[in-house]
Design a protein around this motif. Structure first.
Motif, PDB file in Angstrom:
ATOM      1  N   GLN A   1      12.157  -4.357 -11.757  1.00 30.91           N
ATOM      2  CA  GLN A   1      10.844  -4.109 -11.494  1.00 30.91           C
ATOM      3  C   GLN A   1      10.196  -5.561 -11.868  1.00 30.91           C
ATOM      4  O   GLN A   1       8.948  -5.580 -12.025  1.00 30.91           O
ATOM      5  CB  GLN A   1      10.335  -3.170 -12.469  1.00 30.91           C
ATOM      6  CG  GLN A   1      10.681  -1.747 -11.889  1.00 30.91           C
ATOM      7  CD  GLN A   1      12.132  -1.260 -12.123  1.00 30.91           C
ATOM      8  OE1 GLN A   1      12.378  -1.781 -13.371  1.00 30.91           O
ATOM      9  NE2 GLN A   1      12.801  -0.686 -11.262  1.00 30.91           N
TER      10      GLN A   1
ATOM     11  N   SER B   1       2.377  -2.819  -3.000  1.00 25.82           N
ATOM     12  CA  SER B   1       3.338  -1.869  -3.042  1.00 25.82           C
ATOM     13  C   SER B   1       4.914  -1.905  -3.105  1.00 25.82           C
ATOM     14  O   SER B   1       5.499  -0.954  -3.119  1.00 25.82           O
ATOM     15  CB  SER B   1       3.031  -0.841  -1.981  1.00 25.82           C
ATOM     16  OG  SER B   1       3.642  -0.996  -0.509  1.00 25.82           O
ATOM     17  N   LEU B   2       5.075  -3.096  -3.126  1.00 24.81           N
ATOM     18  CA  LEU B   2       6.448  -3.441  -3.232  1.00 24.81           C
ATOM     19  C   LEU B   2       7.101  -3.812  -4.321  1.00 24.81           C
ATOM     20  O   LEU B   2       6.456  -4.453  -5.081  1.00 24.81           O
ATOM     21  CB  LEU B   2       6.915  -4.476  -1.799  1.00 24.81           C
ATOM     22  CG  LEU B   2       6.502  -4.167  -0.490  1.00 24.81           C
ATOM     23  CD1 LEU B   2       6.822  -5.413   0.390  1.00 24.81           C
ATOM     24  CD2 LEU B   2       7.323  -2.982   0.025  1.00 24.81           C
TER      25      LEU B   2
ATOM     26  N   ASP C   1      12.559  -5.923  -2.582  1.00 26.13           N
ATOM     27  CA  ASP C   1      12.250  -5.401  -1.400  1.00 26.13           C
ATOM     28  C   ASP C   1      12.152  -6.392  -0.246  1.00 26.13           C
ATOM     29  O   ASP C   1      11.446  -7.453  -0.714  1.00 26.13           O
ATOM     30  CB  ASP C   1      10.974  -4.187  -1.400  1.00 26.13           C
ATOM     31  CG  ASP C   1      11.359  -3.004  -2.253  1.00 26.13           C
ATOM     32  OD1 ASP C   1      12.421  -2.877  -2.308  1.00 26.13           O
ATOM     33  OD2 ASP C   1      10.339  -2.541  -2.630  1.00 26.13           O
TER      34      ASP C   1
ATOM     35  N   PHE D   1      14.586  -1.945   2.207  1.00 24.34           N
ATOM     36  CA  PHE D   1      14.570  -1.260   0.908  1.00 24.34           C
ATOM     37  C   PHE D   1      15.763  -1.069   0.170  1.00 24.34           C
ATOM     38  O   PHE D   1      16.647  -0.232   0.362  1.00 24.34           O
ATOM     39  CB  PHE D   1      13.715   0.157   0.801  1.00 24.34           C
ATOM     40  CG  PHE D   1      12.412   0.015   1.234  1.00 24.34           C
ATOM     41  CD1 PHE D   1      11.446  -0.663   0.281  1.00 24.34           C
ATOM     42  CD2 PHE D   1      11.878   0.556   2.413  1.00 24.34           C
ATOM     43  CE1 PHE D   1      10.057  -0.813   0.621  1.00 24.34           C
ATOM     44  CE2 PHE D   1      10.457   0.506   2.878  1.00 24.34           C
ATOM     45  CZ  PHE D   1       9.534  -0.062   1.771  1.00 24.34           C
TER      46      PHE D   1
ATOM     47  N   ALA E   1      17.719   2.136  -1.710  1.00 26.52           N
ATOM     48  CA  ALA E   1      16.947   3.221  -1.863  1.00 26.52           C
ATOM     49  C   ALA E   1      17.435   4.355  -0.808  1.00 26.52           C
ATOM     50  O   ALA E   1      18.228   4.065   0.221  1.00 26.52           O
ATOM     51  CB  ALA E   1      15.533   2.992  -1.042  1.00 26.52           C
TER      52      ALA E   1
ATOM     53  N   GLU F   1      13.542   8.285  -0.566  1.00 29.47           N
ATOM     54  CA  GLU F   1      12.774   7.043  -1.182  1.00 29.47           C
ATOM     55  C   GLU F   1      12.265   5.932  -0.332  1.00 29.47           C
ATOM     56  O   GLU F   1      11.021   5.670  -0.393  1.00 29.47           O
ATOM     57  CB  GLU F   1      13.487   6.303  -2.262  1.00 29.47           C
ATOM     58  CG  GLU F   1      13.924   7.008  -3.468  1.00 29.47           C
ATOM     59  CD  GLU F   1      15.232   6.606  -4.569  1.00 29.47           C
ATOM     60  OE1 GLU F   1      15.210   7.043  -5.393  1.00 29.47           O
ATOM     61  OE2 GLU F   1      15.853   5.688  -3.717  1.00 29.47           O
ATOM     62  N   THR F   2      13.129   5.661   0.671  1.00 32.08           N
ATOM     63  CA  THR F   2      12.668   4.845   1.933  1.00 32.08           C
ATOM     64  C   THR F   2      11.093   5.626   2.548  1.00 32.08           C
ATOM     65  O   THR F   2      10.206   5.083   2.699  1.00 32.08           O
ATOM     66  CB  THR F   2      13.513   4.656   3.145  1.00 32.08           C
ATOM     67  OG1 THR F   2      14.614   4.135   2.242  1.00 32.08           O
ATOM     68  CG2 THR F   2      13.099   3.866   4.023  1.00 32.08           C
TER      69      THR F   2
ATOM     70  N   LYS G   1       8.223   5.495   0.319  1.00 31.44           N
ATOM     71  CA  LYS G   1       7.351   4.079   0.187  1.00 31.44           C
ATOM     72  C   LYS G   1       6.844   4.009   1.612  1.00 31.44           C
ATOM     73  O   LYS G   1       5.759   3.253   1.401  1.00 31.44           O
ATOM     74  CB  LYS G   1       8.589   3.165  -0.161  1.00 31.44           C
ATOM     75  CG  LYS G   1       9.189   3.278  -1.320  1.00 31.44           C
ATOM     76  CD  LYS G   1      10.503   2.275  -1.439  1.00 31.44           C
ATOM     77  CE  LYS G   1      11.287   2.108  -2.732  1.00 31.44           C
ATOM     78  NZ  LYS G   1      11.383   0.774  -3.381  1.00 31.44           N
TER      79      LYS G   1
ATOM     80  N   ALA H   1       3.470   6.006   1.718  1.00 30.45           N
ATOM     81  CA  ALA H   1       2.508   5.505   0.604  1.00 30.45           C
ATOM     82  C   ALA H   1       1.720   4.174   1.300  1.00 30.45           C
ATOM     83  O   ALA H   1       1.008   4.066   1.300  1.00 30.45           O
ATOM     84  CB  ALA H   1       3.312   4.912  -0.745  1.00 30.45           C
TER      85      ALA H   1
END
Ligand SMILES: Nc1nc2c(ncn2[C@@H]2O[C@H](COP(=O)(O)OP(=O)(O)OP(=O)(O)O)[C@@H](O)[C@H]2O)c(=O)[nH]1
Length: 308
Positions: free
Chosen positions: A34, A216-217, A221, A235, A238, A242-243, A246, A249
């Motif tokens: 992260q 948002s990434l 990514d 992604f 992912a 999850e893809t 994302k 979103a």
């Protein structure tokens, strides 16, 4: 004992390594997937005026560096734009190295090594005294590389750079079964935006759109501009769910955005075509699948995602 992977580790390895890093003049920083700093040695913390016990992300560390005139000598008057362009190149390939200068006038050679889970080890060493004659040449080379890898208008990855990332993810999928979501994202009715508000406003919409998506990434990514108002997202690691989450979103963020401050009532949308990378197909064939899905999303009314 040595083997092809290097010298085998002793049971004290981690402890010894940590102790040496603590004393070393090298800048040693470990980032998690992260992009949070999980370890930074004293040498780095002193130059960046960082508290060791406060969790901090790479982005916030650079903002702190810029605001307090410590650490990296960041040449910009817009730190957020600088971050977007730096993120377009950061954590995208397994290894990279570059030269950078610090506020205190020293020059550092930074290496970044990343594993497939997204952990990154950054090691920097002081090269102030080395090969100063060639420095402007090396900087020019770095500048040229940056120009090739970053899209001038939006600051995100260029077409060539994001396609290079696509090839890398495809190879990782083939060798280690690491899944990766591939998304083509295209602004809706963009021609009308240009026609109504002018080309400069269209450029501004593209810039703000890019900034919104970047926010948002995750660091690993991929996000690049592959044509006028068409973007490619990757992604890594992912799942399909999850893809999709994302991308939903992102569609939501764009729908709610108001990218033209002088026309606050202006809103816009985008459409997306999704596929999971297929190891049996080439990059182009995978892109073609996502493109077909994008076309279907446009045909079905826009402001939505479709799977290939
Ligand atoms: N402002 C600006 N416009 C661009 C840029 N690159 C491409 N365009 C414009 O983007 C528009 C894309 O139009 P179309 O391909 O018809 O797509 P669209 O209007 O978004 O329609 P749909 O994709 O079907 O929703 C064209 O008018 C291009 O001139 C750019 O860098 N800046």
């Amino acid at each position: 004992m040595a083997d092809s992977k290097g010298i085998a580790v002793s049971s004290y390895f981690a402890e010894d390594l940590a102790r040496l890093y603590e004393q070393s003049p090298l800048h040693v920083v470990l980032y998690d997937p992260q992009d949070m700093v999980r370890y930074a040695n004293p040498s780095h913390c002193i130059d960046f005026a960082m508290a060791r016990d406060v969790p901090i992300s790479w982005s916030d560390m650079m903002r702190h560096s810029f605001a307090n005139k410590v650490g990296a000598a960041i040449q910009t008057d817009d730190i957020e734009a600088w971050l977007i362009s730096a993120k377009a190149r950061r954590g995208k390939l397994p290894f990279r190295c570059f030269e950078t200068d610090l506020r205190n006038g020293r020059w550092m050679y930074i290496t970044e090594t990343m594993d497939e889970q997204g952990w990154m080890l950054s090691v920097g060493f002081d090269i102030t005294a080395l090969r100063t004659n060639d420095r402007s040449l090396r900087q020019a080379r770095d500048g040229a590389l940056r120009a090739a890898q970053v899209d001038t208008l939006t600051g995100v990855s260029s077409r060539a750079h994001v396609l290079e990332q696509l090839d890398l993810r495809l190879n990782q999928l083939r060798s280690n079964q690491q899944p990766c979501g591939l998304v083509l994202l295209d602004l809706d009715y963009f021609k009308k935006i240009n026609d109504t508000y002018g080309h400069n406003a269209g450029d501004e919409v593209l810039q703000r759109f890019a900034r919104l998506v970047v926010s948002s990434l995750g660091r690993n990514d991929g996000f690049g501009r592959i044509g006028g108002e068409e973007f490619l997202l990757l992604f890594p690691q992912a799942t399909p769910a999850e893809t999709e989450a994302k991308v939903q979103a992102i569609l939501e963020l764009v729908r709610e955005s108001s990218p033209l401050p002088e026309v606050p009532r202006f809103h816009h949308t985008c459409s997306a075509g999704l596929t999971m990378l297929d190891p049996a197909l080439s990059s182009i064939e995978n892109m073609r699948n996502a493109d077909r899905a994008l076309y279907a999303a446009k045909g079905a009314g826009r402001d939505r995602l479709m799977w290939a």
